[in-house]
Design a protein around this motif. Structure first.
Motif, mmCIF file in Angstrom:
data_model
loop_
_atom_site.group_PDB
_atom_site.id
_atom_site.type_symbol
_atom_site.label_atom_id
_atom_site.label_comp_id
_atom_site.label_asym_id
_atom_site.label_seq_id
_atom_site.Cartn_x
_atom_site.Cartn_y
_atom_site.Cartn_z
ATOM 1 N N CYS B 226 44.930 51.571 34.054
ATOM 2 C CA CYS B 226 43.441 51.510 34.059
ATOM 3 C C CYS B 226 42.783 51.833 33.173
ATOM 4 O O CYS B 226 42.582 53.055 32.885
ATOM 5 C CB CYS B 226 42.847 51.775 35.686
ATOM 6 N N LEU B 228 39.738 52.482 33.075
ATOM 7 C CA LEU B 228 38.648 53.234 33.398
ATOM 8 C C LEU B 228 39.121 54.486 34.244
ATOM 9 O O LEU B 228 38.145 55.353 34.734
ATOM 10 C CB LEU B 228 37.543 52.363 34.333
ATOM 11 N N GLU B 273 44.714 44.562 36.168
ATOM 12 C CA GLU B 273 45.674 45.432 35.822
ATOM 13 C C GLU B 273 46.569 46.213 36.996
ATOM 14 O O GLU B 273 47.684 46.234 36.737
ATOM 15 C CB GLU B 273 45.433 46.147 34.520
ATOM 16 N N ASN B 288 39.742 46.706 45.173
ATOM 17 C CA ASN B 288 38.595 46.911 44.052
ATOM 18 C C ASN B 288 37.506 45.801 44.023
ATOM 19 O O ASN B 288 36.559 46.013 43.969
ATOM 20 C CB ASN B 288 39.284 47.143 42.834
HETATM 21 S S1 SF4 Z 1 41.102 46.099 38.162
HETATM 22 FE FE1 SF4 Z 1 42.364 48.072 38.497
HETATM 23 S S2 SF4 Z 1 42.809 48.359 36.128
HETATM 24 FE FE2 SF4 Z 1 41.262 46.888 36.034
HETATM 25 S S3 SF4 Z 1 39.423 48.191 35.975
HETATM 26 FE FE3 SF4 Z 1 39.629 47.559 38.025
HETATM 27 S S4 SF4 Z 1 40.886 49.345 38.932
HETATM 28 FE FE4 SF4 Z 1 40.910 49.414 36.744
#
Ligand code: SF4
Ligand code: SF4
Ligand code: SF4
Lengths: 143, 326
Positions: B226, B228, B273, B288
């Motif tokens: 990730c 972030l 990702e 997320n």
């Molecule tokens: S989709 Fe997954 S890898 Fe991409 S920023 Fe969000 S938490 Fe991180």
């Protein structure tokens, strides 16, 4: 949940408003359920949202976070941060399938002993309805 | 995109005095594999590609690079890192700027307008990977898959990655150099994944995630990939206090996944990702994206759009929603 179906509640109270409010309830001899374990923190802004998760993991059936009314925070803005973060946490927990009745947040000022009683009653009642939360308990390994 | 132009531009960029290296994509060793490329000279630049297989988000390398303490008397290397970004990747760069994870002066952002990437699993399932290198190209209404010289036309709908179906920003939002013309944006699809979970009742959702999280092997790939998740002192590694036990069981796995999803709320830029690399195929994107949706709908905030924005969880508005408060 104890043997006689009484839920365990962990409450994080800010030092300046809600803790004093709960204290007032005590000195005014207001009766409220005794299921609540109070943890005093300096400000709700200090409550890491993961405390809530951790409490549930370690035996709580419900969690309460309580602080000063917006605008009254001793540190000016701590409760605003808490409101945003814990609101998000509540949404996340709900999406993961944690019963929303297990987590509450409230504003109780130092003069609101009676409101404290109502908040506790509601939290305990809700946690009782939601039932024991064994699924999420931390597994302790006995060697 | 014109590959010649890409390679030419890249060669120019790496030739600059103030650029250390360029991060882009190059062909992998077999099948549909694409590898990250760290380019320092014109020779390397000639290997660069940009195809529907370049799904990985390279901005994670900006923070992944190990910064060792300098020997006494040695000056730090302040040269810039050049980075190729798609629309979603560019948002990660912006979000890193917001969080002061990187400095604007430290990067040269090379924007690649993105017509949509391919879901690798779908592709490999339909058109199994070959030993030799295969190629995939964009066509007007889909993709052209070239395996062992054999060409197959595939419609866009068939192979488009989930995150690209939902994408609202295919053109890089931040860039120093833009390669090619912006692509036409498309109507984002409905997020069926989140809805599927959302419409269950609370116990149904718990059961759903229980099944998913039980599969987690705590490899932390999702965190490491990730862009972030770059905290030097991640709570998952901490021993004192121990936020999450190391034991791999449902309780700890759930705690870990809640903690990570929470830390990414208002920060995740939906590059997908984490879900792509998860060896247990846990639909982390649903978690997320649900949070991103809440943040957008309830707080009117979207991460990775404005480099001057205040970080979501480190700011507040006096009129934030408080209907959940007793
Ligand atoms: S989709 Fe997954 S890898 Fe991409 S920023 Fe969000 S938490 Fe991180
Ligand atoms: S990548 Fe998947 S299996 Fe690995 S830690 Fe993350 S959720 Fe668990
Ligand atoms: S899981 Fe949380 S603490 Fe760990 S790197 Fe990600 S954001 Fe940082």
């Amino acid at each position: 949940m104890s043997a006689n179906n009484e839920p365990n509640i962990v409450a994080f109270l800010c030092n300046w408003c809600s803790y004093a409010g709960a204290d007032l309830a005590g000195t005014s001899r207001v009766h409220y359920p005794s299921n609540v374990q109070v943890i005093r923190v300096m400000c709700t802004g200090r409550v890491n949202p993961l405390y809530v998760m951790n409490a549930l993991q370690q035996g709580a059936d419900g969690v309460l976070v309580s602080g000063c009314h917006p605008g009254d925070c001793h540190y000016m803005e701590g409760n605003y941060y808490a409101r945003r973060r814990l609101g998000m946490l509540k949404d996340l927990m709900e999406f993961v399938g944690v019963d929303p009745r297990r987590f509450h947040m409230s504003w109780v000022s130092a003069s609101e002993g009676h409101k404290w009683k109502e908040v506790v009653e509601k939290t305990v009642e809700d946690a009782r309805e939601a039932g024991s939360f064994e699924g999420f308990r931390r597994r302790q390994i006995d060697w | 995109m014109d590959l010649e132009k890409l390679r030419e531009t890249a060669a120019e960029v790496v030739a600059r005095e103030d650029v250390k290296y360029l991060i882009g994509w190059k062909n992998g060793s077999y099948g549909y594999r694409v590898a990250p490329a760290f380019i320092e000279d014109a020779e390397g630049a000639a290997e660069l590609i940009f195809s529907p297989l370049c799904i990985s988000n390279l901005s994670t390398y900006l923070t992944l690079v190990e910064k060792l303490p300098l020997p006494r008397g040695q000056e730090p290397d302040t040269r810039k890192i050049a980075l190729m970004v798609k629309g979603c990747d560019s948002r990660a760069v912006t979000q890193l700027l917001v969080e002061k994870g990187i400095e604007r002066d430290g990067v040269v952002v090379i924007g690649c307008p993105c017509p949509g990437m391919i879901d690798y699993d779908l592709l490999a399932e339909k058109y199994p990977e070959t030993e030799g290198l295969s190629e995939v190209k964009w066509t007007d209404d889909g993709f052209l898959v070239i395996r062992d010289g054999e060409e197959t036309n595939v419609t866009r709908d068939e192979l488009l990655a989930e995150k690209c179906r939902l994408c609202r920003y295919p053109n890089p939002l931040i860039s120093d150099i833009m390669l090619g013309e912006p692509v036409e944006t498309w109507e984002p699809a409905e997020d069926k994944g989140v809805e599927e979970v959302d419409k269950k009742d609370v116990n149904g959702r718990w059961a759903y995630w229980e099944e998913q999280f039980s599969n987690c092997i705590r490899c932390y790939s999702c965190r490491n990939v990730c862009p972030l998740c770059y905290c030097q002192d991640c709570i998952l590694d901490r021993l004192n206090p121990t936020w999450v036990n190391r034991a791999v069981n449902f309780s700890e796995n759930t705690a870990f996944n809640i903690a990570r999803a929470f830390h990414l709320a208002g920060r995740c830029i939906e590059c997908g990702e984490c879900e792509r690399v998860c060896p247990a195929n846990i639909p982390l994107g649903r978690l997320n994206r649900k949070m991103a949706r809440e943040v957008r709908d309830k707080y009117g905030f979207e991460p990775g759009l404005d480099p001057e924005a205040e970080p979501f969880q480190a700011s507040y508005k006096p009129d934030d929603p408080e209907d959940f408060i007793l």
